[in-house]
Design an enzyme around this catalytic site. Structure first.
Site, short mmCIF file in Angstrom:
data_model
loop_
_atom_site.label_atom_id
_atom_site.label_comp_id
_atom_site.label_asym_id
_atom_site.label_seq_id
_atom_site.Cartn_x
_atom_site.Cartn_y
_atom_site.Cartn_z
N ALA A 1 0.80 -1.23 0.00
CA ALA A 1 0.00 0.00 0.00
C ALA A 1 0.83 1.28 0.00
O ALA A 1 0.26 2.37 -0.06
CB ALA A 1 -0.93 0.01 1.21
N ASN A 2 2.14 1.16 0.04
CA ASN A 2 2.96 2.37 0.19
C ASN A 2 3.38 3.00 -1.13
O ASN A 2 3.98 4.08 -1.14
CB ASN A 2 4.22 2.06 1.01
CG ASN A 2 5.08 0.99 0.40
OD1 ASN A 2 4.74 -0.18 0.51
ND2 ASN A 2 6.16 1.36 -0.26
N GLY B 1 2.65 3.15 -5.80
CA GLY B 1 1.99 2.71 -7.02
C GLY B 1 0.50 2.50 -6.90
O GLY B 1 -0.22 3.29 -6.27
N SER C 1 -1.89 -9.88 -13.82
CA SER C 1 -1.32 -9.05 -14.88
C SER C 1 -1.73 -9.66 -16.21
O SER C 1 -1.93 -10.88 -16.32
CB SER C 1 0.21 -9.03 -14.78
OG SER C 1 0.81 -8.57 -15.98
N TYR D 1 7.83 -14.47 -13.94
CA TYR D 1 6.78 -13.49 -13.62
C TYR D 1 5.44 -13.96 -14.17
O TYR D 1 4.41 -13.92 -13.46
CB TYR D 1 7.15 -12.13 -14.20
CG TYR D 1 6.10 -11.07 -13.93
CD1 TYR D 1 5.83 -10.63 -12.64
CD2 TYR D 1 5.38 -10.49 -14.98
CE1 TYR D 1 4.88 -9.66 -12.39
CE2 TYR D 1 4.42 -9.52 -14.74
CZ TYR D 1 4.17 -9.10 -13.44
OH TYR D 1 3.22 -8.14 -13.21
#
Length: 316
Positions: free
Chosen positions: A23-24, A26, A152, A177
């Site tokens: 949450a910090n 982007g 994604s 990824y």
């Protein structure tokens, strides 16, 4: 979905508690800001408490009345995941929405504290463990609750390599990824199937989403870790030309978390150019993401790897 849907379209969230991982910065930071504007109490689950507190102060500059709490969560350390779950349980809060948002992308091969390949470990296994540990709070909270797992568009090229899940024999950062992001969608769907077969979980929905192409620090970390100035410059140039803002990148997650027409098992993403940008809409994920036998096998592998057992039966 309306073409004009944005964060202001969200229903009122007063009285609700939302956990947002990563949450910090982007998309996670912008989702936190949007939830706070709508009256939710947001638990900002961050690997760095210092960065989390700085982000909390930033949100309060825009939303002075924001109700925010920072909690320490390192998804690359199962001990930290368990500690966060215990900490959250000790606060006697309801849990209306869990946003499994944090992640790493296309980084050189690293291992988590528990020996997992880092992308698979953080993006999938950490969130698998966290969701299982917080599920009792979602089930006990009155009314509908949701688990929203961020994937994604790259999941479409992903395959689950059960013979080499952690890239020990062969490692490609983009393949790893894509595998982790496919695992996110497989997990979201399998969780919803299992919730649907459990009477005590009838009000819990599991939804997957993706942000499209958003300009965040996620793209920069891989080139920075590899020490590649050329790749970093190319990534910044691509972001400037193609990417949407983090605020817009947060919209699919916000829609998945709050829109009344969202059902369990839905997949939400941007509906514009090549699904990279635009207002959120329900979409179809890759064919492989709907493979139930792969999803069940992944569930069992994840349970064994994390030691986290869900009180849910496999769908018949």
């Amino acid at each position: 979905m309306s073409e004009s849907w944005d964060a202001s379209s969200m229903p009122d969230q007063s009285g609700k508690t939302v956990v947002v991982t990563g949450a910090n910065s982007g998309v996670g930071l912008e989702a936190t800001r949007a939830f706070a504007r709508k009256g939710a109490h947001v638990v900002m689950a961050c690997r760095s408490v210092e960065r989390g507190e700085a982000a909390k102060a930033e949100v309060r500059e825009d939303v002075p009345a924001a109700s925010l709490t920072v909690g320490e969560l390192d998804l690359g350390d199962l001990g930290s995941v368990r500690s966060f779950a215990e900490w959250f349980g000790g606060r006697d809060l309801p849990l209306h929405v869990l946003c499994n948002n944090a992640g790493v992308m296309a980084i050189p091969r690293r291992e988590t504290a528990d020996g997992f390949e880092q992308q698979f470990g953080v993006n999938h296994l950490g969130h698998f463990a966290l969701t299982g540990l917080l599920l009792p709070h979602l089930r006990e909270t009155s009314g509908e609750t949701r688990v929203v797992t961020q994937s994604s568009g790259v999941h479409e090229r992903g395959r689950i390599d059960f013979d080499d899940l952690h890239g020990e024999a062969s490692y490609d950062k983009w393949d790893a990824y894509a595998q982790s992001k496919l695992a996110n969608v497989l997990f979201a769907y399998e969780l919803d199937r299992r919730l649907g077969g459990d009477a005590d979980s009838a009000d819990v929905r599991s939804v997957a989403c993706h942000p499209g192409y958003a300009d965040t620090n996620l793209q920069r970390r891989g080139p920075e870790m590899a020490g590649s100035r050329i790749r970093l410059w190319l990534m910044k140039a691509a972001n400037a030309v193609l990417a949407q803002s983090p605020e817009d990148g947060a919209l699919p997650m916000l829609y998945a978390a709050t829109a009344p027409d969202v059902d369990g098992g839905d997949y939400v993403g941007p509906g514009g150019l090549m699904n990279m940008r635009g207002p959120p809409e329900k979409q179809r994920s890759s064919d492989r993401s709907y493979d139930e036998s792969t999803a069940r096998r992944l569930w069992e592998v994840s349970r064994e790897a994390t030691g986290v057992t869900y009180a849910l039966s496999a769908p018949s």
